[in-house]
Scaffold this motif. Structure first.
Motif, short mmCIF file in Angstrom:
data_model
loop_
_atom_site.label_atom_id
_atom_site.label_comp_id
_atom_site.label_asym_id
_atom_site.label_seq_id
_atom_site.Cartn_x
_atom_site.Cartn_y
_atom_site.Cartn_z
N LEU A 1 6.47 4.51 -0.19
CA LEU A 1 6.44 4.19 -1.58
C LEU A 1 5.68 4.91 -1.94
O LEU A 1 3.90 5.30 -1.02
N LYS A 2 5.17 5.02 -2.88
CA LYS A 2 4.41 6.32 -3.82
C LYS A 2 3.76 4.50 -4.56
O LYS A 2 3.91 4.14 -5.64
N VAL B 1 2.47 -0.79 -6.16
CA VAL B 1 1.87 -0.09 -5.73
C VAL B 1 0.56 0.09 -4.93
O VAL B 1 0.23 1.25 -6.31
N SER B 2 -0.43 -0.04 -4.81
CA SER B 2 -1.84 -0.35 -4.71
C SER B 2 -2.40 0.29 -3.94
O SER B 2 -1.87 -0.55 -2.95
N SER B 3 -3.69 0.99 -3.31
CA SER B 3 -4.27 1.23 -2.32
C SER B 3 -5.74 0.06 -2.71
O SER B 3 -6.61 -0.35 -1.20
N GLN C 1 0.84 -1.16 0.26
CA GLN C 1 0.20 0.32 0.26
C GLN C 1 0.64 1.61 0.02
O GLN C 1 2.35 1.22 0.17
N PRO C 2 0.10 2.48 -0.06
CA PRO C 2 0.86 3.21 -0.06
C PRO C 2 1.29 4.04 0.79
O PRO C 2 0.66 3.60 2.01
N GLY C 3 2.79 4.31 1.32
CA GLY C 3 3.43 4.54 2.39
C GLY C 3 4.41 3.42 3.56
O GLY C 3 5.20 3.20 4.15
N GLY C 4 3.46 2.69 2.62
CA GLY C 4 4.90 0.64 3.04
C GLY C 4 6.12 0.87 2.66
O GLY C 4 6.25 2.09 1.63
N SER C 5 6.56 -0.20 3.17
CA SER C 5 7.88 -1.11 2.84
C SER C 5 8.26 -2.08 1.96
O SER C 5 7.44 -2.38 2.36
N LEU C 6 9.11 -1.99 0.73
CA LEU C 6 9.71 -2.93 0.85
C LEU C 6 10.99 -3.03 0.37
O LEU C 6 11.77 -2.06 0.80
N ARG C 7 12.03 -4.42 1.01
CA ARG C 7 13.12 -4.37 0.32
C ARG C 7 13.54 -5.35 -0.80
O ARG C 7 13.15 -6.78 -0.68
N LEU C 8 14.47 -5.36 -1.50
CA LEU C 8 14.52 -5.21 -2.80
C LEU C 8 16.39 -6.25 -2.35
O LEU C 8 16.90 -5.48 -1.89
#
Length: 117
Positions: free
Chosen positions: A85-86, A115-117, A13-20
């Protein structure tokens, strides 16, 4: 030639985080510039961040302050920590390794970030 395998993409979701993560098939960090690129649908591939053999990092203005590139030499792995994330960060993210001596480049297969709500 180096094999690169990305992982860590997904839906967030927008505002969230991920690590690649980008795992290299051998220890290359001392003679390669490593980088993350991304390509959104209908757009050209763009540079997101790089890290040199000396550990100097650079990030694109569009992600500055939100994304951080790093590496673990002991694991032959590079990372991209993505925070805040945006929607516009949605893309396929690719790992790149460029040999500073020959200029030859290797690419990973890409990992999808949505990235999606």
């Amino acid at each position: 030639q180096v094999q690169l395998v990305e992982s860590g993409g997904g839906l967030v979701q927008p505002g969230g985080s991920l690590r690649l993560s980008c795992a290299a098939s051998r220890n290359i960090f001392n003679i390669y510039v490593m980088g993350w690129y991304r390509q959104a649908p209908g757009k050209q591939r763009e540079l997101v961040a790089t890290i040199t053999s000396a550990g100097t990092t650079s990030t694109a203005n569009s992600v500055k302050g939100r994304f951080t590139i790093s590496r673990d030499n002991t694991k032959n792995t590079m990372y991209l920590q993505m925070n805040s994330l945006k929607l516009e960060d949605t893309a396929v993210y690719y790992c790149n390794a460029r040999n500073v001596l020959s200029g030859y480049e290797d690419w990973g297969q890409g990992t999808q970030v949505t990235v999606s709500s």
